[in-house]
Design an enzyme around this catalytic site. Structure first.
Site, PDB file in Angstrom:
ATOM      1  N   ARG A 164       2.354  -6.667   9.087  1.00 56.06           N
ATOM      2  CA  ARG A 164       1.651  -5.522   9.672  1.00 56.06           C
ATOM      3  C   ARG A 164       2.191  -5.174  11.055  1.00 56.06           C
ATOM      4  O   ARG A 164       2.219  -3.994  11.444  1.00 56.06           O
ATOM      5  CB  ARG A 164       0.150  -5.798   9.707  1.00 56.06           C
ATOM      6  CG  ARG A 164      -0.483  -5.693   8.318  1.00 56.06           C
ATOM      7  CD  ARG A 164      -1.867  -6.234   8.288  1.00 56.06           C
ATOM      8  NE  ARG A 164      -2.583  -5.932   7.042  1.00 56.06           N
ATOM      9  CZ  ARG A 164      -3.682  -6.547   6.658  1.00 56.06           C
ATOM     10  NH1 ARG A 164      -4.204  -7.512   7.412  1.00 56.06           N
ATOM     11  NH2 ARG A 164      -4.274  -6.236   5.530  1.00 56.06           N
ATOM     12  N   LYS A 181       0.815  -1.216   0.000  1.00 59.27           N
ATOM     13  CA  LYS A 181       0.000   0.000   0.000  1.00 59.27           C
ATOM     14  C   LYS A 181       0.858   1.281   0.000  1.00 59.27           C
ATOM     15  O   LYS A 181       2.066   1.232   0.250  1.00 59.27           O
ATOM     16  CB  LYS A 181      -0.928  -0.028   1.228  1.00 59.27           C
ATOM     17  CG  LYS A 181      -1.933  -1.187   1.189  1.00 59.27           C
ATOM     18  CD  LYS A 181      -2.929  -1.092   2.341  1.00 59.27           C
ATOM     19  CE  LYS A 181      -3.964  -2.206   2.254  1.00 59.27           C
ATOM     20  NZ  LYS A 181      -5.012  -2.066   3.281  1.00 59.27           N
ATOM     21  N   TYR A 223     -12.400  -2.000  -4.105  1.00 53.43           N
ATOM     22  CA  TYR A 223     -12.896  -2.242  -2.735  1.00 53.43           C
ATOM     23  C   TYR A 223     -14.427  -2.166  -2.649  1.00 53.43           C
ATOM     24  O   TYR A 223     -14.958  -1.848  -1.582  1.00 53.43           O
ATOM     25  CB  TYR A 223     -12.307  -1.214  -1.777  1.00 53.43           C
ATOM     26  CG  TYR A 223     -10.914  -1.522  -1.241  1.00 53.43           C
ATOM     27  CD1 TYR A 223     -10.640  -2.713  -0.569  1.00 53.43           C
ATOM     28  CD2 TYR A 223      -9.886  -0.597  -1.350  1.00 53.43           C
ATOM     29  CE1 TYR A 223      -9.384  -2.984  -0.045  1.00 53.43           C
ATOM     30  CE2 TYR A 223      -8.620  -0.854  -0.820  1.00 53.43           C
ATOM     31  CZ  TYR A 223      -8.378  -2.053  -0.172  1.00 53.43           C
ATOM     32  OH  TYR A 223      -7.144  -2.299   0.363  1.00 53.43           O
ATOM     33  N   HIS A 244      -2.292  -5.551   1.540  1.00 55.51           N
ATOM     34  CA  HIS A 244      -3.637  -6.114   1.342  1.00 55.51           C
ATOM     35  C   HIS A 244      -3.479  -7.544   0.848  1.00 55.51           C
ATOM     36  O   HIS A 244      -2.499  -7.873   0.178  1.00 55.51           O
ATOM     37  CB  HIS A 244      -4.410  -5.308   0.292  1.00 55.51           C
ATOM     38  CG  HIS A 244      -5.633  -6.009  -0.197  1.00 55.51           C
ATOM     39  ND1 HIS A 244      -6.820  -5.985   0.494  1.00 55.51           N
ATOM     40  CD2 HIS A 244      -5.848  -6.806  -1.289  1.00 55.51           C
ATOM     41  CE1 HIS A 244      -7.713  -6.719  -0.159  1.00 55.51           C
ATOM     42  NE2 HIS A 244      -7.145  -7.225  -1.246  1.00 55.51           N
ATOM     43  N   ASN A 272      -2.117   0.007   6.805  1.00 60.58           N
ATOM     44  CA  ASN A 272      -1.631  -1.273   7.331  1.00 60.58           C
ATOM     45  C   ASN A 272      -0.743  -2.028   6.354  1.00 60.58           C
ATOM     46  O   ASN A 272      -0.610  -3.243   6.424  1.00 60.58           O
ATOM     47  CB  ASN A 272      -2.797  -2.135   7.832  1.00 60.58           C
ATOM     48  CG  ASN A 272      -3.784  -2.484   6.737  1.00 60.58           C
ATOM     49  OD1 ASN A 272      -3.627  -2.060   5.601  1.00 60.58           O
ATOM     50  ND2 ASN A 272      -4.791  -3.266   7.072  1.00 60.58           N
TER      51      ASN A 272
HETATM   52  P1  CMP Z   1      -7.524  -4.506   3.566  1.00 61.08           P
HETATM   53  O1  CMP Z   1      -7.126  -5.883   3.966  1.00 61.08           O
HETATM   54  O2  CMP Z   1      -6.886  -3.917   2.373  1.00 61.08           O
HETATM   55  O3  CMP Z   1      -9.117  -4.470   3.376  1.00 61.08           O
HETATM   56  C1  CMP Z   1      -9.883  -3.312   3.577  1.00 61.08           C
HETATM   57  C2  CMP Z   1      -9.114  -2.218   4.246  1.00 61.08           C
HETATM   58  O4  CMP Z   1      -9.908  -1.281   4.904  1.00 61.08           O
HETATM   59  C3  CMP Z   1      -8.222  -2.797   5.332  1.00 61.08           C
HETATM   60  O5  CMP Z   1      -7.204  -3.541   4.795  1.00 61.08           O
HETATM   61  C4  CMP Z   1      -7.829  -1.535   6.067  1.00 61.08           C
HETATM   62  O6  CMP Z   1      -6.802  -0.836   5.393  1.00 61.08           O
HETATM   63  C5  CMP Z   1      -9.133  -0.764   5.983  1.00 61.08           C
HETATM   64  N1  CMP Z   1      -9.909  -0.907   7.181  1.00 61.08           N
HETATM   65  C6  CMP Z   1     -10.488  -1.997   7.661  1.00 61.08           C
HETATM   66  N2  CMP Z   1     -11.143  -1.745   8.808  1.00 61.08           N
HETATM   67  C7  CMP Z   1     -10.970  -0.452   9.036  1.00 61.08           C
HETATM   68  C8  CMP Z   1     -11.408   0.417  10.050  1.00 61.08           C
HETATM   69  N3  CMP Z   1     -12.157  -0.020  11.063  1.00 61.08           N
HETATM   70  N4  CMP Z   1     -11.036   1.705   9.971  1.00 61.08           N
HETATM   71  C9  CMP Z   1     -10.294   2.147   8.929  1.00 61.08           C
HETATM   72  N5  CMP Z   1      -9.859   1.360   7.929  1.00 61.08           N
HETATM   73  C10 CMP Z   1     -10.184   0.078   7.992  1.00 61.08           C
END
Ligand code: CMP
Length: 137
Positions: free
Chosen positions: A102, A9, A49, A115, A112
């Site tokens: 992570r 990311k 997404y 993905h 984070n």
């Molecule tokens: P990812 O695995 O890419 O899938 C969706 C993304 O949304 C996740 O990683 C985080 O980067 C983001 N995400 C998930 N939950 C939250 C949350 N509660 N607040 C903000 N971002 C989130």
């Protein structure tokens, strides 16, 4: 053999830790069968997404994911989907286990670092969203 889709990311690309993530991927036994650097438009992130479009964090997530380049990857190994999720660690870096990407490199639940597809169905949508057959070798 199974394939999964991964993204390094914008937070990781900005901090110059792309190489660290790739090293952890290779040390984890994954073959990189597709890789490209791309700057996503907001519309492209929204399409990627779409399953999260009703979530309260969707807008911020789309802003974050389009603020700078990402590295899109297709990873291959036996049990690739589950094993990649294991190597990434929990969505919130604060809850991730030691040794996971992570935990080592994540900044926050949004920033984070990586993905990964959460199921074979997700991988079937996400891989062709970024790659055509000729780009997977
Ligand atoms: P990812 O695995 O890419 O899938 C969706 C993304 O949304 C996740 O990683 C985080 O980067 C983001 N995400 C998930 N939950 C939250 C949350 N509660 N607040 C903000 N971002 C989130």
């Amino acid at each position: 053999m199974e394939r999964t889709f991964a993204i390094i990311k914008p937070d990781a690309v900005e901090r110059n830790v792309t190489g660290k993530v790739l090293a952890m991927i290779e040390a984890g036994g994954f073959k990189i069968v597709g890789m490209k650097k791309i700057l996503l438009s907001r519309a492209q992130v929204e399409g990627f997404y779409y399953v999260h479009k009703e979530r309260p964090f969707f807008g911020d997530l789309c802003t974050f994911m389009s603020r700078g380049p990402v590295i899109a990857l297709v990873l291959e190994k036996e049990n690739a989907i589950a094993d990649w999720r294991g190597l990434m660690g929990a969505t919130n870096p604060a809850n991730a286990e030691a040794g996971t990407i992570r935990k080592e490199l994540g900044v926050s639940i949004e920033e984070n670092t990586v993905h990964g597809s959460d199921s074979p169905e997700s991988a079937s949508y996400e891989i062709p969203y970024f790659f055509n057959q000729l780009e997977l070798v």
